[in-house]
Design an enzyme around this catalytic site. Structure first.
Site, short mmCIF file in Angstrom:
data_model
loop_
_atom_site.label_atom_id
_atom_site.label_comp_id
_atom_site.label_asym_id
_atom_site.label_seq_id
_atom_site.Cartn_x
_atom_site.Cartn_y
_atom_site.Cartn_z
N HIS A 187 41.34 46.07 29.99
CA HIS A 187 42.88 45.76 29.63
C HIS A 187 44.05 46.51 30.58
O HIS A 187 44.86 45.87 30.88
CB HIS A 187 43.59 45.57 28.36
CG HIS A 187 43.80 46.80 27.47
ND1 HIS A 187 42.78 47.39 26.75
CD2 HIS A 187 44.73 47.65 27.78
CE1 HIS A 187 43.29 48.54 26.24
NE2 HIS A 187 44.32 48.78 26.92
N ASP A 202 35.50 46.83 26.37
CA ASP A 202 36.79 46.71 26.90
C ASP A 202 36.87 47.90 28.19
O ASP A 202 37.17 49.17 27.86
CB ASP A 202 38.06 46.97 25.96
CG ASP A 202 39.40 46.80 26.49
OD1 ASP A 202 39.40 46.82 27.66
OD2 ASP A 202 40.21 47.01 25.69
N SER A 249 45.03 54.09 25.93
CA SER A 249 43.94 52.97 26.31
C SER A 249 43.18 53.62 27.42
O SER A 249 43.81 54.18 28.51
CB SER A 249 44.67 51.92 26.71
OG SER A 249 45.24 51.17 25.70
#
Length: 722
Positions: free
Chosen positions: A88, A224, A656
């Protein structure tokens, strides 16, 4: 007799305080670990030293961590500058390289050779070279009695001098960040590389598996991740993109553990967390979860239900609104988790308990009482005063942010203001640029959907915002429509020239003065102006004045907490997008009565969720084939393929892509999310339910090797099997 009563009460309060402060809480500055955390970290199982994490004289863990694009974290995992981050985090870059012929989002992308690695203009990776405490120099001109403006002016002058005189190389840069609400300042010397190339990414059916449904949720089964590479000039220094650039030779690259994680294993995360507010008073926490979060959730819940109803019926609308839905749902879900988590852990009561201890300690020290007496009460009082304004701010921002007709109205009004300032001679050029910028907006716009959202949100706005805050212009429009949001929306969308690209083009074909005159009569633009004027006149000014007072008192209260509670609690600065270290242990949790979550998930769970053709839960045929054959190579464990795990590391947005490391500083996973109930960690960390979610590094390697066949990347990594 009084002393006999007070002392037991104080003991009980201090016992409560020890329950409030937890070993796994905190986002710590790496250069301070040796004095604050190293002993505890070793006690929890860490086998390396603080100097192995942060060192300016030789390569250390900090030299493998980068701020990725300024919005995520990434880590160097080979001596050839290979970067690992989240899917992402790389999503926008992957999307830009995608086309109908080469849909890298849908099919994935793998550069089989270095020549195939794709450049990305604007993308950068920033290393931290050194961190210096410059508090004394920054605050040397600050005097008691200064206004906030005078104080900041004095500090800014000193910060400029500090930056000018900082010891650094010519290719390095500096930034100075305030900590502890501006009570301390730290200088960061950085190196930024601007030639960062896309190397590999799995298909979205792996990288975004579970998509919106699984967002903020455990158990999770998402791969991810994506891979990039840093390129430098032939001298190893930062350089603009050039075909002659070479892969970076980093000071440190993370070894990769093939051992996995066991229950209660020490885990550590390094990265660039964005924003937390851990030292708010109880009234601020209460206001957040009971008032402002509730208002935002209410507005977004209504908008999402309408989007979802149309997306389920119309495939075209589903395509148009997929990204909007995901973006809107992201924080809607986060805020709900925050509200639930604070309630479940009695977060407000714990804050009040902490404040009771603070008051007792403060009262027992005349010096502290003279310096800080009344600060906490005044701060809580200001939060009570600001509450109706803060609630209105959130209703307003959610209304104009989720009703796209108001959004485009604001954009048009800003464009016309700019055009009038620059003059008629620039209008044609500015008009062309504006129309070009609006084309993507209208490609994904449906006026019917937007009108139904407007109907619902206008009704909620009228219910939630007092008339004295909404303004005379808005109130008049609302009265004329008989307080009927459907009737008002029908009028706005039927008569506005902003509901389609064709109408907008026709409007802007007129001379500038004619456009301005017509826009002032446009009902949608008029409504946007009325909403904005009401907010600016009745909310924005008092809100800002109260906020200035809160900021000043919050800074004083922050220093008071450090002074008064410092012997009972270690303090770490709130996250502000600077390099931090957090640590904890791999462990499951109990989100509610009768439910216990394990700390690991496996590929079996992917197949259990598999729904053929579903945009969230489809699974690539190749992955199904590997699963059926149990062909996991060196990455599986006892016939199973680990996918994700959780631990009690304190993370937030910006983390992240952060590396999850084991006791030896070896890479074991890739941070990408938090559990739903643990999203409250931004204001109220509690280790009982706060968990960060990581993809197991062995699943990453399995996808790269067995699924994608890109073994050249595996070959350049240092895999540690013992």
């Amino acid at each position: 007799m009084l002393q006999r009563i007070v002392k037991p009460l104080l003991v009980l309060a201090l016992l409560a305080l020890t329950q409030y402060s937890y070993a796994t809480e905190g986002m710590w500055l790496p250069q301070l670990l040796s004095g604050l955390n190293e002993k505890e970290m070793k006690g929890m199982g860490m086998k390396i030293s603080a100097a192995d994490i942060y060192n300016i004289n030789k390569g250390s863990l900090k030299d493998a961590i980068v701020s990725f694009g300024g919005f995520c974290t990434a880590e160097v995992i080979s001596t050839q500058g290979l970067l690992l981050t989240n899917h992402h985090c790389g999503y926008g870059v992957i999307q830009k390289h995608s086309s109908l012929q080469n849909n890298f989002l849908e099919n994935g992308f793998w550069a089989k050779t270095a020549v195939e690695e794709l450049p990305n203009p604007g993308l950068f990776a920033t290393f931290i070279v050194r961190i210096d405490d410059v508090t004394k120099a920054a605050l040397q001109d600050v005097q008691p009695g200064m206004t906030e403006k005078e104080r900041q002016s004095a500090i800014d002058k000193r910060l400029h001098e500090i930056r000018q005189n900082a010891r650094k190389e010519s290719w390095q840069e500096t930034m100075i960040k305030p900590m502890f609400e501006g009570n301390q300042y730290f200088l960061f010397v950085t190196e930024t590389y601007r030639d960062v190339r896309l190397v590999g990414a799995p298909p979205s059916s792996i990288g975004k598996f579970g998509s919106d449904t699984d967002n903020w949720v455990w158990p999770r089964h998402t791969g991810d991740f994506s891979m990039f590479r840093i390129y430098a000039g032939k001298d190893g220094r930062p350089a603009p993109y050039s075909k002659d650039n070479v892969p970076l030779k980093p000071k440190h690259a993370l070894p990769i553990s093939m051992k996995g994680v066991k229950q209660n294993d020490f885990t550590m995360v390094l990265g660039f967390p964005g924003r937390t507010n851990e030292y708010l008073p109880s009234e601020a926490v209460k206001q957040t979860v009971e008032v402002t979060d509730a208002a935002k959730v209410e507005m977004r819940d209504a908008a999402l239900k309408i989007m979802d109803s149309y997306m389920r019926k119309d495939p075209q609308i589903k395509i148009q609104y997929a990204a909007k839905y995901a973006s809107t749902a992201n924080y809607w879900k986060k805020w709900m988790g925050e509200m639930q988590g604070v309630k479940q852990t009695n977060g407000i009561a714990r804050k009040q308990q902490y404040e009771a201890t603070y008051r007792q300690l403060l009262a027992g020290n005349p010096t502290w009482q003279q310096q800080y007496g009344g600060v906490l009460d005044s701060l809580n009082s200001l939060y009570r005063q600001i509450q109706p304004y803060a609630q209105t701010r959130d209703y307003y921002s959610e209304l104009v942010g989720n009703v796209e007709l108001f959004t485009v109205s604001d954009k048009l009004l800003n464009f016309l203001s700019d055009a009038r300032q620059k003059g008629e001679g620039q209008y044609e050029t500015l008009r062309s640029q504006f129309l070009e910028s609006m084309a993507p907006f209208y490609q994904n716009y449906n006026a019917t959907v937007d009108k139904d959202i407007c109907v619902s949100l206008l009704a909620l706005y009228a219910q939630g915002v007092p008339a004295r805050f909404s303004g005379n212009e808005y109130n008049q429009i609302w009265q004329v429509s008989n307080k009927d949001s459907r009737a008002l929306a029908n009028q706005l969308y039927a008569a506005s020239a902003l509901t389609s690209m064709d109408k907008l083009k026709a409007l802007l074909q007129q001379p500038l003065n004619a456009v301005v005159a017509q826009v002032w009569k446009d009902p949608a633009a008029g409504m946007a102006i009325a909403l904005r004027n009401g907010f600016v006149e009745n909310v924005s000014k008092p809100l800002n004045e109260l906020q200035l007072g809160i900021n000043k008192l919050q800074r004083t209260y922050m220093q008071a907490q450090i002074d008064v509670m410092g012997s009972k609690k270690r303090f770490y600065p709130d996250a502000n997008s600077t390099l931090r270290v957090t640590y904890g242990k791999a462990d499951g949790y109990t989100p509610r009565d009768g439910v216990r979550y394990d700390f690991y998930t496996y590929l079996d769970g992917v197949m259990e969720k598999y729904i053929p053709g579903d945009y969230e839960f489809d699974v690539p045929a190749r992955l199904i084939e590997l699963y059926k054959k149990k062909d996991y190579g060196q990455y599986g464990v006892n016939g199973k393929m680990p996918v994700c795990f959780i631990a009690s590391n304190h993370t937030t947005g910006g983390n992240s892509g952060s590396p999850a490391l084991n006791a030896n500083g070896h890479l074991i996973g890739l941070n990408f999310d938090r559990t739903w109930e643990g999203t409250m960690s931004d204001i109220n960390y509690d280790p009982s339910i706060c968990r960060n979610i990581m993809v197991d590094i062995r699943y990453v390697l399995f996808i790269v090797d067995k699924f994608a066949g890109c073994t050249r990347l595996i070959d350049e990594m240092n895999l540690v099997k013992k």
